[in-house]
Enzyme design. Structure first.
Site, PDB file in Angstrom:
ATOM      1  N   HIS A 177       0.808  -1.228   0.000  1.00  0.00           N
ATOM      2  CA  HIS A 177       0.000   0.000   0.000  1.00  0.00           C
ATOM      3  C   HIS A 177       0.834   1.267   0.000  1.00  0.00           C
ATOM      4  O   HIS A 177       0.286   2.362  -0.058  1.00  0.00           O
ATOM      5  CB  HIS A 177      -0.914   0.019   1.237  1.00  0.00           C
TER       6      HIS A 177
ATOM      7  N   ARG B 236      -6.715  16.334  -0.453  1.00  0.00           N
ATOM      8  CA  ARG B 236      -6.525  17.222   0.698  1.00  0.00           C
ATOM      9  C   ARG B 236      -5.107  17.055   1.254  1.00  0.00           C
ATOM     10  O   ARG B 236      -4.497  18.025   1.695  1.00  0.00           O
ATOM     11  CB  ARG B 236      -7.569  16.966   1.782  1.00  0.00           C
TER      12      ARG B 236
ATOM     13  N   ASP C 181     -21.779  19.319   8.583  1.00  0.00           N
ATOM     14  CA  ASP C 181     -23.208  19.107   8.312  1.00  0.00           C
ATOM     15  C   ASP C 181     -23.863  18.582   9.581  1.00  0.00           C
ATOM     16  O   ASP C 181     -23.451  17.565  10.117  1.00  0.00           O
ATOM     17  CB  ASP C 181     -23.397  18.118   7.159  1.00  0.00           C
TER      18      ASP C 181
ATOM     19  N   GLU D 243     -13.324   7.312  11.114  1.00  0.00           N
ATOM     20  CA  GLU D 243     -11.930   6.843  11.220  1.00  0.00           C
ATOM     21  C   GLU D 243     -11.317   6.840  12.618  1.00  0.00           C
ATOM     22  O   GLU D 243     -10.413   6.038  12.899  1.00  0.00           O
ATOM     23  CB  GLU D 243     -11.026   7.705  10.305  1.00  0.00           C
TER      24      GLU D 243
HETATM   25  N1  HPA Z   1     -21.315  10.766   8.650  1.00  0.00           N
HETATM   26  C1  HPA Z   1     -20.102  10.247   8.652  1.00  0.00           C
HETATM   27  N2  HPA Z   1     -19.020  10.949   8.393  1.00  0.00           N
HETATM   28  C2  HPA Z   1     -19.172  12.259   8.129  1.00  0.00           C
HETATM   29  C3  HPA Z   1     -20.412  12.856   8.112  1.00  0.00           C
HETATM   30  C4  HPA Z   1     -21.525  12.062   8.389  1.00  0.00           C
HETATM   31  O1  HPA Z   1     -22.667  12.530   8.396  1.00  0.00           O
HETATM   32  N3  HPA Z   1     -20.239  14.177   7.806  1.00  0.00           N
HETATM   33  C5  HPA Z   1     -18.914  14.361   7.635  1.00  0.00           C
HETATM   34  N4  HPA Z   1     -18.264  13.200   7.832  1.00  0.00           N
END
Ligand code: HPA
Length: 238
Positions: free
Chosen positions: A4, A24, A205, A182
């Site tokens: 990997h 990123r 979000d 993670e």
């Molecule tokens: N779920 C899992 N991982 C994420 C989310 C989510 O809603 N938003 C940003 N990373």
């Protein structure tokens, strides 16, 4: 070298940032590192090493989710001698007091992953951040004037859960601040192999309110988070 990762021993610094997204990782190296050089491109999961404020530092993408993260983290620690690992990612909000753009530092990471369940017999292992890294990140975030929340997060293996928000209700009731994919595995492997780890997330979000970050705010918020993570990483170097 591994299947990997084609970096040579010595190619990675002892301190590393771990974003999920390979582009990123590239952006972090190009934007924040001096003398950045690519050390891994297997599967386009890019890794770079350079310096930040004169101190050696690396960045390696992990891909999305705990199985992928576990491969990179295992090899970085055991084959490449990495000692300090700071995940930089995004999370979904599970608490209305956490606003979009806020920094969420995972003091602990609950999970549904078998990677963390496996091998502990009757016990539920509690994946936890390294305290000195956590404290340094909290201090650095406050110094930047960021709103920061330190607490439990959830590392889930399932992004599109058939039960939706309902699946998180018990965790929400236990104060879990956000969901990502993670940190629990990172914390578990760091504990297993004697390294130090921290997960820093930008909330992008909110699953409770539906609020989402816009593109411009996303970039500046990520910049703040990367600078915090780099301060933490190089502070732990010497
Ligand atoms: N779920 C899992 N991982 C994420 C989310 C989510 O809603 N938003 C940003 N990373």
């Amino acid at each position: 070298m591994t299947p990997h990762n084609h970096a040579q021993p010595g190619d990675y610094a002892e301190a590393i940032l771990l974003p999920g997204d390979p582009l990123r990782a590239k952006w972090i190296a190009e934007t924040f590192f001096e003398d950045a050089r690519e050390v891994n491109s297997v599967r386009n999961c890019l890794g770079f090493t350079g310096t930040y404020k004169g101190k050696p530092v690396s960045v390696q993408a992990t891909g999305m989710g705990q199985p992928s993260t576990a491969i990179y983290v295992h090899e970085l620690i055991n084959i490449y001698g990495v000692k300090t690992l700071v995940r930089v990612g995004t999370c979904g909000g599970l608490n209305a007091k956490v606003k979009v753009r806020d920094v969420v530092i995972g003091a602990s990471a609950s999970t549904d992953s078998t990677i963390v369940k496996d091998g502990f017999g009757a016990y539920n292992f509690a994946p936890a951040a390294d305290y000195s890294l956590l404290r340094a990140a909290d201090d650095a975030a406050h110094a930047k004037g960021k709103t920061v929340h330190v607490g439990g997060i959830l590392s889930s293996d399932i992004f599109y859960h058939p039960s939706g928000l309902e699946t998180y209700s018990r965790l929400i009731a236990h104060g879990v601040l956000g969901v990502e994919m993670e940190a629990a595995t990172l914390y578990t492997l760091a504990a297993r192999f004697g390294a130090r780890a921290l997960a820093i997330c930008t909330m992008t979000d909110c699953l409770i309110t539906g609020e989402e970050i816009d593109a411009a705010a996303r970039q500046s918020s990520l910049t703040d988070m990367i600078e915090i993570a780099l301060e933490v990483a190089i502070g732990s170097n010497g």
